[in-house]
Scaffold this active site. Structure first.
Site, short mmCIF file in Angstrom:
data_model
loop_
_atom_site.label_atom_id
_atom_site.label_comp_id
_atom_site.label_asym_id
_atom_site.label_seq_id
_atom_site.Cartn_x
_atom_site.Cartn_y
_atom_site.Cartn_z
N CYS A 78 0.86 -1.19 0.00
CA CYS A 78 0.00 0.00 0.00
C CYS A 78 0.89 1.24 0.00
O CYS A 78 1.80 1.36 0.83
CB CYS A 78 -0.90 -0.02 1.23
SG CYS A 78 -1.92 1.46 1.41
N CYS A 81 0.53 3.19 3.54
CA CYS A 81 1.01 2.70 4.84
C CYS A 81 2.02 1.57 4.75
O CYS A 81 2.43 1.04 5.78
CB CYS A 81 -0.19 2.26 5.70
SG CYS A 81 -0.99 0.75 5.10
N CYS A 125 -7.17 -1.63 1.86
CA CYS A 125 -6.00 -2.01 2.62
C CYS A 125 -6.44 -2.35 4.04
O CYS A 125 -7.16 -1.57 4.67
CB CYS A 125 -4.98 -0.87 2.64
SG CYS A 125 -3.58 -1.17 3.73
N CYS A 128 -4.80 0.54 6.63
CA CYS A 128 -5.21 1.95 6.66
C CYS A 128 -6.60 2.20 6.09
O CYS A 128 -7.11 3.31 6.14
CB CYS A 128 -4.19 2.83 5.94
SG CYS A 128 -4.16 2.63 4.14
N CYS A 148 -8.35 -6.36 -9.30
CA CYS A 148 -8.06 -5.29 -10.26
C CYS A 148 -7.75 -4.03 -9.45
O CYS A 148 -8.65 -3.40 -8.90
CB CYS A 148 -9.27 -5.11 -11.16
SG CYS A 148 -8.98 -4.07 -12.57
#
Length: 159
Positions: A78, A81, A125, A128, A148
């Site tokens: 991510c 984070c 995510c 976060c 995707c």
């Protein structure tokens, strides 16, 4: 025989019940994530394009991410984070123009909302809560899934 007035009253009751049910569903508490920031802090960290995608559930234009052509060994994390999301071994070319994967790393992502035929299920995510993209059930074996993802929501860490 049902007259017009009864039909309209019945239809109105169905619509009212649906709105009542939907209203209750939207009042559910938002999930909590280990990494939290104010919108201003996220905007400063991410910049306008990434903020729009990760915090406002936007979508980048297809075929614009340099991560489409990333084929080295490593991990996609991510961008907000650094939570590990996908191993490079699970990346494949779906032909959609967005980085696609057939399997997420354990504890990397969570889903939000019901499955939608056209938009899949939203993927966030797990650390976060940033919007990453959607998952669909039309991917390759062994999972049959196609994660995707927005390339702007990811960062690649080579192995």
């Amino acid at each position: 025989m049902i007259d017009r007035r009864a039909l309209l009253a019945g239809g109105g009751a169905v619509v009212a019940a649906g709105l009542l049910f939907m209203g209750r569903a939207t009042r559910a508490a938002a999930p909590r994530f280990p990494v939290t920031k104010t919108p201003a802090q996220w905007r400063q960290q991410l910049g306008p394009d990434r903020f729009r995608i990760l915090r406002e559930a936007g979508t980048e234009r297809s075929f614009t991410s340099p991560l489409n052509d990333e084929h080295r060994r490593g991990t996609f994390v991510c961008v907000a984070c650094a939570n590990p999301l996908f191993a490079s071994a699970t990346k494949y070319d779906s032909g959609t123009g967005w980085p696609s994967f057939f399997k997420a790393l354990p504890h990397g992502v969570v889903t939000r909302g019901p499955h939608n035929l056209f938009f899949g299920t939203e993927i966030l995510c797990a650390r976060c809560g940033g919007h990453l993209g959607h998952v669909f059930g039309d991917g390759p074996k062994p999972t049959g899934l196609r994660y995707c993802m927005n390339g702007l929501a990811l960062r690649f860490q080579p192995a």
